[in-house]
Structure formats: structure tokens, C-alpha cells
Design an enzyme around this catalytic site. Structure first.
Site, PDB file in Angstrom:
ATOM      1  N   GLU A 110      10.299   2.512 -12.210  1.00 47.11           N
ATOM      2  CA  GLU A 110      10.955   2.577 -10.913  1.00 47.11           C
ATOM      3  C   GLU A 110      11.600   1.227 -10.586  1.00 47.11           C
ATOM      4  O   GLU A 110      10.964   0.181 -10.721  1.00 47.11           O
ATOM      5  CB  GLU A 110       9.868   2.932  -9.884  1.00 47.11           C
ATOM      6  N   ASP A 121      14.567   3.656  -6.425  1.00 46.45           N
ATOM      7  CA  ASP A 121      13.954   3.660  -5.094  1.00 46.45           C
ATOM      8  C   ASP A 121      14.917   2.892  -4.186  1.00 46.45           C
ATOM      9  O   ASP A 121      15.864   3.477  -3.621  1.00 46.45           O
ATOM     10  CB  ASP A 121      12.555   3.005  -5.187  1.00 46.45           C
ATOM     11  N   LYS A 131       0.592   5.034 -10.545  1.00 46.01           N
ATOM     12  CA  LYS A 131       1.743   4.114 -10.572  1.00 46.01           C
ATOM     13  C   LYS A 131       1.213   2.705 -10.434  1.00 46.01           C
ATOM     14  O   LYS A 131       0.407   2.427  -9.541  1.00 46.01           O
ATOM     15  CB  LYS A 131       2.677   4.476  -9.416  1.00 46.01           C
ATOM     16  N   LYS A 187      12.532   8.411  -0.209  1.00 41.15           N
ATOM     17  CA  LYS A 187      11.730   8.010   0.955  1.00 41.15           C
ATOM     18  C   LYS A 187      12.513   8.364   2.199  1.00 41.15           C
ATOM     19  O   LYS A 187      13.611   7.827   2.416  1.00 41.15           O
ATOM     20  CB  LYS A 187      11.485   6.501   0.957  1.00 41.15           C
ATOM     21  N   SER A 195      -0.561   4.731  -5.865  1.00 43.29           N
ATOM     22  CA  SER A 195       0.173   3.509  -6.198  1.00 43.29           C
ATOM     23  C   SER A 195      -0.807   2.339  -6.164  1.00 43.29           C
ATOM     24  O   SER A 195      -1.480   2.118  -5.154  1.00 43.29           O
ATOM     25  CB  SER A 195       1.286   3.330  -5.161  1.00 43.29           C
ATOM     26  N   ASP A 198       6.323   0.408 -11.357  1.00 49.62           N
ATOM     27  CA  ASP A 198       7.305   0.136 -10.291  1.00 49.62           C
ATOM     28  C   ASP A 198       7.510  -1.372 -10.201  1.00 49.62           C
ATOM     29  O   ASP A 198       6.582  -2.115  -9.869  1.00 49.62           O
ATOM     30  CB  ASP A 198       6.792   0.689  -8.955  1.00 49.62           C
ATOM     31  N   LYS A 236       2.157  -1.334  -9.963  1.00 47.61           N
ATOM     32  CA  LYS A 236       3.179  -2.300  -9.601  1.00 47.61           C
ATOM     33  C   LYS A 236       3.250  -3.347 -10.701  1.00 47.61           C
ATOM     34  O   LYS A 236       2.198  -3.839 -11.168  1.00 47.61           O
ATOM     35  CB  LYS A 236       2.814  -2.961  -8.271  1.00 47.61           C
ATOM     36  N   GLY A 249       6.402   6.619  -0.750  1.00 42.87           N
ATOM     37  CA  GLY A 249       5.634   6.276   0.445  1.00 42.87           C
ATOM     38  C   GLY A 249       5.901   4.858   0.898  1.00 42.87           C
ATOM     39  O   GLY A 249       6.385   4.022   0.119  1.00 42.87           O
TER      40      GLY A 249
END
Ligand code: OSB
Ligand code: MG
Length: 389
Positions: A229, A254, A177, A278, A151, A204, A179, A306
Site C-alpha cells: 500500500e 491509499d 497489514k 477511505k 493493521s 503499508d 506498517k 480505516g
């Protein structure tokens, strides 16, 4: 081993260690950035002197969810521990009943429950991954390796992002991934896709958008993304369903899925094509087991998310993520992506041939927790975060 023959534990004491460790590379998201990993590490001590370890992975600020380290410590100490100490737990899935009168506070609960599962696995002389497998559908044994990705936070430029992707790909990460946030999305995805046409790539948003941005988000459909996400609000399910009708890119939830019931609603309204599970967000491994069954029964793709865990939380997450129902790359990277020195060893090292982390051999979570490093982390927390309550 049959579930009926499992050895129980009696909880003699529970210790809480609130600590901080500096990150080697902080993760900037749409809701902010924190320079240090903070966590409440939980040690469950049994009558047979087994120590079970768990991690309540909560951030300093209530930016991802509503809990903070300080609320977690308060609720655990005052309201959870008295309900747990002195109790006998026969199997992992019996544990949540003890805390049923404590509403919410999932990250805090998950930390205690993780320590209980570790103690139970150790009491039965089993690795945690094998102990989990006892509660899974027939034939679901650990794959021994968890397939993982990395990530990458919001950087100061697209160029910097491309550099860091290059580094991670060279290390062997096969899924990336990124952000995103309002103003940091389409151009970024276009630049990355241009340089990496075949990389497994996902985004995400951590709840930065609203339905008004549907047309804007539709532009992402051209980039062949694995998923997007949590584009919409952290509490929303319904509008994600409306957005999914307009998007080709699969929506992964998420923040919005905090329990089995949320997942069922999300499936019902077409708000979810992939789940980021998660353990901390859903309040512990028992809820994870239930969710795993639902995903398998409904063919809903599943991966483990995570919270930048220490080695304690990471080890448990790797144990879960190595189960075959977890069928997309998880957000669990090698130790060196997070810390110069972790509180547990050995470090997790990426198997660069197949972008996996191996499940440790030892019983329980399979890593050694270093008490001197915990003490150092506690001192660092106290020095850096002098909160008054
Ligand atoms: O949204 O998945 C998230 C970390 C903190 C809070 C929220 C998120 C994350 C991550 C971390 O993406 C992934 C990792 O642990 O490597
Ligand atoms: Mg997320």
C-alpha cells in the site's frame, strides 16, 4: 424502497464535538505516532428531532494528509455549517452539492456528510447499510458482515512484531497489514513469512519511498504479499505506475486517491491494482458510492481503509464494507483493538470463525452514542491539546 420515494430531512442544527480518547495500542507509521484518537464528532439535528452522527477522522498533525483537527474545526464551523444549516436534503447523494464551493478539506466534509447519511437512513427507518444499497448496482445488498483484517504498527523489534501478530491471529484476524518504513521492511517481511507461510499478509509504507528504491522494493516480490500500500509520495500517481511496471506485488493506493478523478488517472497509467477506499479521504459517502461503481465496472478489487475511527465512524464503515463490491478484507478491527472505552456502544466484536464484523441491527449507523463519554472526550482533548489559534 425506491430512491425516488425516499423521505428527505431538513437540517435544523449541526453540533461539532472535538474530542480525544487514549488508544490501547497506538499505531506507529512511517509518518509518526499519536497516543490518542482525536476526531470531530458531528451531530446533525433535523427538524423532526432526529440526530444523525458522523465522524471527521483527522489526526492532530498533518502527517497522513494536510488537514488537522484544528483546521477541520475552523473550516467546518466558519464555512461549511452556514451552507448546510436550514437546508433540505432529499437523498444522500444530493448532499455534496451544498459544499461544492468549499474546496478540499475532505476529512472535514466527510464527517458532516456521514452524519447526514445517518440522519437520512434514520428518517427512512432503515439501517445505513440498506440505505447505501439503494445507490448501488442492482443486486448489491449488504452481506451483513464485513470481512476485516488488522493493521499493526512499527514495533521496536521483529520479535515484538511476531508476538503481536501471534496475538491477533489467535483472536481470529485472517489478514494482517504491517506498517513499513525505510529500514523496516525486507527483514521484517522475511521473518513474518517464515513463521506464517500462508497468512494473508500485506505492507503499508505510507509514502516513505521514492522510485530510487525500486530495486530495493523488488525484493518484496518473494514474499507472496497480498499487496503493498502507498509506497511512493502521498501526492503521486504517475510514479506509482512506473513502479508497478517493475514490481510483481500489486500496488494498492491509499493517500493518492482523493476522488473519482484520481482513481481514473491511476487506472489509466497502471498505478493501481487494488484500492483502499477511505470515506474520510475522498470527502464522503457520495464519492464512495461513485468509486464503488467504478471498481465494480472495472473489476478493481476494493476494501475500506480505516483512520482508527471511534464507534461512530467504525459503524458507518462497517455498513459500507459489508456491501458485496467491497471484496477484500477491510482495515476495520474490533473496538478492543483501539480503545478501552469507546464513545458508542455496543462494541464491535470480531467473529473469530470468519474474521468479520457484523453490521448492527439498529437503524442508521446502529450504535448508541453516549453523551457523557463525548463530554469526557472533549475535556480530555482540551486538557491534552491546548492549541492557540
Ligand atoms: O495508512 O491506512 C493508513 C491510520 C491512520 C492513518 C493512516 C492509516 C491508518 C491505518 C489504520 O492503517 C487502520 C485502522 O483503522 O485500523
Ligand atoms: Mg494506508
Amino acid at each position: 424502497m425506491q430512491v425516488e420515494n425516499l423521505r428527505s430531512i431538513t437540517i435544523k442544527d449541526v453540533k461539532l464535538y472535538t474530542l480525544a480518547i487514549p488508544y490501547t495500542e497506538p499505531l506507529k507509521t512511517s509518518f509518526g505516532v499519536e497516543p490518542d484518537k482525536v476526531a470531530i464528532i458531528v451531530e446533525v439535528i433535523t427538524e423532526d428531532s432526529i440526530s444523525g452522527w458522523g465522524e471527521a477522522s483527522i489526526e492532530v498533525e498533518p502527517g497522513y494528509g494536510s488537514e488537522t483537527v484544528v483546521t477541520g474545526e475552523h473550516v467546518m464551523h466558519e464555512f461549511m455549517l452556514p451552507k448546510v444549516i436550514g437546508q433540505t436534503v432529499t437523498k444522500g447523494t444530493d448532499f455534496p452539492e451544498l459544499l461544492r464551493l468549499v474546496r478540499g478539506n475532505h476529512h472535514a466534509k466527510a464527517g458532516i456528510e456521514a452524519a447526514v447519511w445517518d440522519a437520512l437512513a434514520k428518517a427512512n427507518d432503515m439501517r445505513l447499510t440498506d440505505y447505501f444499497a439503494l445507490f448501488m448496482p442492482d443486486g448489491h445488498e449488504s452481506d451483513e458482515r464485513a470481512t476485516v483484517g488488522v493493521s499493526i504498527g512499527i514495533q521496536s523489534s521483529i520479535e515484538d512484531t511476531l508476538d503481536i501478530i501471534e496475538k491477533r491471529v489467535a483472536q481470529g484476524y485472517q489478514r494482517v497489514k504491517l506498517k513499513i518504513a525505510r529500514g523496516w521492511d525486507i527483514e521484517l517481511a522475511a521473518a513474518v513469512r517464515q513463521k506464517y507461510p500462508d497468512l494473508m499478509l500485506m505492507l503499508d509504507a505510507n509514502s516513505d519511498y521514492s522510485l530510487e528504491h525500486a530495486d530495493h522494493l523488488k525484493q518484496l516480490d518473494q514474499f507472496n504479499l497480498l499487496m503493498i500500500e502507498q509506497p511512493l509520495a502521498y501526492y503521486d500517481i504517475y510514479e506509482h505506475g512506473l513502479l508497478q511496471q517493475q514490481l510483481e506485488t500489486a500496488i494498492c493506493l491509499d493517500e493518492s486517491v482523493k476522488c473519482v478523478n484520481d482513481l481514473q488517472v491511476a487506472m489509466q497509467v497502471g498505478a493501481i491494482r487494488i484500492l483502499n477506499l477511505k470515506p474520510s479521504r475522498v470527502g464522503g459517502f457520495t464519492e464512495c458510492v461513485k468509486i464503488y461503481h467504478i471498481c465494480v465496472e472495472n473489476n478493481l478489487p476494493l476494501w475500506i481503509g480505516g483512520m482508527l475511527e471511534t464507534g461512530v465512524g467504525r459503524a458507518a464503515n462497517v455498513a459500507f464494507a459489508s456491501l458485496p463490491g467491497v471484496n477484500m478484507p477491510s482495515d476495520i478491527s474490533a473496538t478492543d483493538r483501539y480503545f478501552a472505552e469507546d464513545i458508542a456502544t455496543p462494541n464491535f466484536v470480531l467473529n473469530s470463525d470468519d474474521s468479520t464484523l457484523s453490521v448492527p441491527d439498529g437503524i442508521g449507523i446502529g450504535v448508541n452514542v453516549h453523551r457523557d463519554r463525548i463530554e469526557a472526550g472533549i475535556a480530555y482533548w482540551k486538557e491534552r491539546y491546548p492549541y492557540q489559534i
